[in-house]
Design a protein around this motif. Sequence first.
Motif, short mmCIF file in Angstrom:
data_model
loop_
_atom_site.label_atom_id
_atom_site.label_comp_id
_atom_site.label_asym_id
_atom_site.label_seq_id
_atom_site.Cartn_x
_atom_site.Cartn_y
_atom_site.Cartn_z
N TRP A 90 0.84 -1.21 0.00
CA TRP A 90 0.00 0.00 0.00
C TRP A 90 0.87 1.26 0.00
N CYS A 91 1.93 1.24 0.78
CA CYS A 91 2.82 2.41 0.82
C CYS A 91 3.50 2.65 -0.53
N VAL A 92 3.98 1.59 -1.17
CA VAL A 92 4.73 1.74 -2.41
C VAL A 92 3.82 2.11 -3.58
N ASN A 93 2.63 1.54 -3.60
CA ASN A 93 1.77 1.69 -4.78
C ASN A 93 0.64 2.71 -4.62
N GLU A 94 0.40 3.17 -3.40
CA GLU A 94 -0.70 4.11 -3.23
C GLU A 94 -0.27 5.35 -2.45
N ARG A 95 -0.05 5.18 -1.13
CA ARG A 95 0.18 6.37 -0.30
C ARG A 95 1.43 7.12 -0.69
N TRP A 96 2.55 6.45 -0.88
CA TRP A 96 3.82 7.11 -1.15
C TRP A 96 4.32 6.81 -2.56
N LYS A 97 3.44 6.55 -3.45
CA LYS A 97 3.83 6.25 -4.83
C LYS A 97 4.59 7.44 -5.43
N PRO A 98 5.82 7.22 -5.92
CA PRO A 98 6.61 8.34 -6.48
C PRO A 98 5.88 9.03 -7.62
N LYS A 99 6.10 10.32 -7.73
CA LYS A 99 5.43 11.09 -8.77
C LYS A 99 6.06 10.86 -10.15
N GLN A 100 7.29 10.36 -10.15
CA GLN A 100 7.97 10.10 -11.42
C GLN A 100 8.59 8.71 -11.38
N PHE A 101 9.05 8.26 -12.53
CA PHE A 101 9.65 6.93 -12.64
C PHE A 101 10.94 6.88 -11.83
N LEU A 102 11.10 5.76 -11.12
CA LEU A 102 12.30 5.57 -10.31
C LEU A 102 13.25 4.59 -10.99
#
Length: 956
Positions: A448-460
Motif C-alpha cells: 500500500w505504501c509503495v503503490n498508493e500512499r507514497w507512490k513516487p510522482k515520477q519513474f524511479l
Amino acid sequence: MSSQPRRVKSVAKASTSAELPSFLNSTSESEEEEEEEWEPKSKIARRPHLPKKTEAKTKKAAAPRSTVARKMVKKVAIKEEMDVSLPIAPVEDKKMQLLKPKEENEDIKPKSLNRMPEVPKKMEINSFQGQNRNSLASNEKPSTSVPVVKQEKCEEQFAFDEPPSKKIKLNACPEGKPVKNLGGNKIKEEFEMNWDIVQALSEVTNVEPWVCANLLRLFQEENTIPFIARYRKELINNLEADALREVQHALEELRTVARKTHTMIQKLKKEGKLSNSLLKELLNCRTLEELDHVSAPYKTGSKGTKAQRAKQLGLEPAALSLLQNPVELNLFSYIRPNTKGLANIQEVEAGVQHILADIFAKDKDTLDFIRKLCQQRYISIQSTLAKVSSKNGNEKDIDKFQLYHEFSCNIKNIQHHQILAINRGENLKILTVKVNIPDGVKNEFCWWCVNERWKPKQFLKPEFMRLFRSSVEDAYKRLIYPLLCREFRSKLTSDAEKESVMMFGRNLRQLLLTSPVRGRALMGVDPGYKHGCKLAIISPTSQILHTDVVYLHSGQGFREAEKIKRLLLQHDCSTVVIGNGTACRETEAYFADLIMKKYFAPLDVVYCIANEAGASIYSVSPEASKEMPDLDPNLRSAVSIARRVQDPLAELVKIEPKHLGVGMYQHDISQTLLKATLDSVVEECVSFVGVDINICSEILLRHIAGLNTNRAKSIIEWREKNGPFINREQLKEVKGLGPKTFQQCAGFIRFNQEYIKTFCSNKKNELGSGALLTKAGTLGKKKSKLTSCVSQQPNPLDQTCIHPESYNIAMRFLSLIGGNAKDIGKSDMQQKVNVVIEKEGLEGTAKRLNTTVHTLQLIIDGLTQPEGYDIRTDFDKPDFKRSIVCFEDLSAGAVLTGKVENATPFGVFVDIGVGKSGLIPVRSITEAKLSKVKKRRSLGLGDTFAYRSMSSSRMV
C-alpha cells in the motif's frame, strides 16, 4: 467565562511513569502524529455570532432590582447555585438536546448523537450560553434541579468563596429540558490542547457528551461522587457511582497528559528545540504513551534519532527529492570522504533511508491505515518460559506460571487476569512476552505504501526503487512495529488494571455493606495455639464488657470450657464470632463440639466465621490505641473481630482497604489509582448508609462526603462542648464547615428523633428549674447556655435521606397528600402517597410541584421508608452454624452452602467451612442458580451460594 473556574481536587491521579510496566519503558525512534479533529479557527470565527445585544438587554432587565436584591446576589443559597449551575438531562430520547440552544436566534440545526464528531462540544456550550440570556428577565420560575423558594430566610446565611454569580431566573422545565448553562461560554481548562476535553472524555468513557460536560462542571465545583449520584441524577443521566468514578479517573488522566505536555513544551522552548510541527504533534497527544513517544528524541541525554542525525548531515533534500523529483537526484554528489555518515554511497543511502522511514512512520494516514489493518487481522499475544529462569529460577515461582509457559491468545479475547499474570511473570523474568503480528499485515502495508500512499510522482531507477522499498520495510520493522506492540500492550494493561481496581471496589462495597447483626451481645475469638485464643465480649451497643485469654489447644480445653460458659451466661451472650486466621478450624471444631453436646444450655449458642484480614494491623494502629488505650493489642483484635459482625461498616472503615484482601493482583497495579478508588468506595458506602451524628465515631464521620479528618474532629469537639445536634442547620455553626461542605454532607447525616425529643424536653425542664435560682449571675449563665438549645427545634425530615435544599418541596408534597411530618415512616404515609401517585402519576405530580421526577422519587423514598431504615438489610447476614464439616467429609456430588470470600472475573471463591475455599468458575454461575434477589444484582462478597463438590482438585 469571566474568570477561570476552579479545578476540582484530584482524587485519582494518573499513574506516573515509574508505575508503568516494563514493556513501556523502551521507546523506539518513531514519532507519531495524532488525528487533528480540533479546528480552533472555525471556533474563533463563530464566537462573534453570540447575541451580544441580547446580553445588554438582559442587564437592563435586571437593573430594576432593589439594592437589597443586588446584595442578595452575593449570598446565594447552596441550592440556588446547584439549581442553575448545570443543564438538566432531558427525558426520553432527548439527551442531545441538553446543550442545544433554542432555534429562534440560531441557524445551526440540532445534530444527533450519531454525528457527534461534527458538533464541537465547546460550540454547543457557546451557543447555549448566548441563546438563553433572553429568558433572564422574563422568566422567574425556579430550576427543576432543586426548586428554590424565595421566601426561605436561610438563603442569606450562605456566601461562597468563589466569585459570586448572578441569580438566574429560568423557565420551568418539568421534563428536565435545559434552559441555561452557567459557567461561561466554554469549559476552559488550565492547559489547552488540540482536542476538546468534553469530546475526548466522551470517547474514552462512552458516556454522552452532555453528561461529560455536566460532570466536568460538577467536579470543578468540588462536588463529591456520593452527592452527585444521589442528588444530581437528572444532570448525569442517572449514572451509578462506579461510572462516575470511571469518568473522574479518565478526566484526571487527560488533565495529567495536558499538564505534562505543556511542561514539555516549555522545556523544549527554553532549549530552543521547539518547532511548529513538533508543537502540533505534542498538542495532539491524548495519552502519556503518545507524549513519551513524541518527546523521547528531544529529552536530555538523547542522541536523537537516526533520521535527525541524517538531517544534520544535510541529506533531507535528497530524501524529499526521491519522492518528488527523482529524475534530478544524484546521491553521489552528497559523498564527503572525510565525514562520518557521508564517506561512501552506502552511508548516504542509509541516511536517506532513515529519513524516509521517519517520514513514513510519522504520517497520520499511514498510521491510521496500519492500525485499521491490525483490527481486521488476528493479532495474538504470546508468552513462553524465559531461558534464564528455566536454569536459575525458583521452581515454586516457575510453577505458579505453568499455564503461561506456552500461552497464546487473540488480543481481542484475552482476559484481564491473564494480562496481569503475564505482566507479573515478565517482571519476575520468568516469562518472555511478545505481540505477534502476522507477516500478511507487513506485506499488505508495504504494498500500500509503495503503490498508493507514497507512490513516487515520477519513474524511479532500479537502484532508487530498491532504496524506496527498503525504506518502507525499515519504517515498519524499526519504527511502526515496536510502536504497535507498545500500543497493544499498553491498552491491554491499562484496561486490565482498571478492571482490577473496579473489581476490588465492587468487592469492597459488598464487604462494607454486609448486613449488621444488631441487638445482641457477641463474643469475638481471635484463635491461636501457643499464645492462646483471645476473647472479647461486646454489648449490643459495641461496648467492651470483658476480655480474656483461654488456652483451648494445649490440653486445658475442658477447664477453659467452664470459663467460657460462665462468661456467656454472665453476659447473656449466645453468639460466637471466630476469626479465620491461625487455628481457626481447631477452634471452630472445639465450639461446634460443645454446642452439639448442648454444653452451654440454657443458651442456644451459634457461631460464625469472620474474615480477620487487617485486624492485626489495626490493633497496633494509632486509632486503636486512642480508642482502646488500656487494652493489650492482642485483645484489641478480638474486639475488632466481634465488631465486624455487629456493624461491619463502622469497624472496617478503620482499616486501610488494601489490607482487607478482596482484590486481584492489587500489588501489580497503580497504587495511586487503587487508593483513590477504594477511598471513594468507602466514602460512597458510609454516605449512602448514613450516620447518626450524635453517636458516630470520628473515624466513621470523616468518611462522609464533604468531610475530612479536621472537619470531623471539629464536629466532635462541637458536640462535646454544646451537647448533641438538634437538627442539620446546626452544622453551619461548626468551625470549618462552610456552605459547600454543608451542601455535600447534610443529606447523609441522620438524627434519632426520639433521642432529640427527649434531650430537648430535659433541657426545657432544666431551664424552667433554673428560673428558681436566686443568684442572678448563676441565672444569667444558665440562660446563655440553654437558650440556644431551646431555640433549636428538631426537624422530622432530618431523619430521612431528603436533602435540606428539597425540604420546601417535601413540605409542599406533604400538603398535597394531606400528610404530616410526624407520620414519616408510618404505613399511613405510604397509603397517602400511593393515592396521589396513582391519580396523577409520578411525572404529573413532579410537574405540579415544579420539580424533577428524580427529586420527587427521592422525597417519596425518604417519607415512606420506616424510621431507622438501613439499606444493608437487603444484603445477606453472616452464616451462623452449630456444627462443622471437615474436608475429609466431602464427596463428589455433595451440596454445601458457603459464603463468597472473593469475586474475580474468572469466578468466585466460596468459603464452605472446611478450611479451604472452593472455586466456582464463572461459566458455572448461571442465572438459574441465583435467587430472585441476586438476579437483580451481580454475585458479590457476602452472598450465599450452593457449592457442589466435584473433587478435591477443585479446591484451591
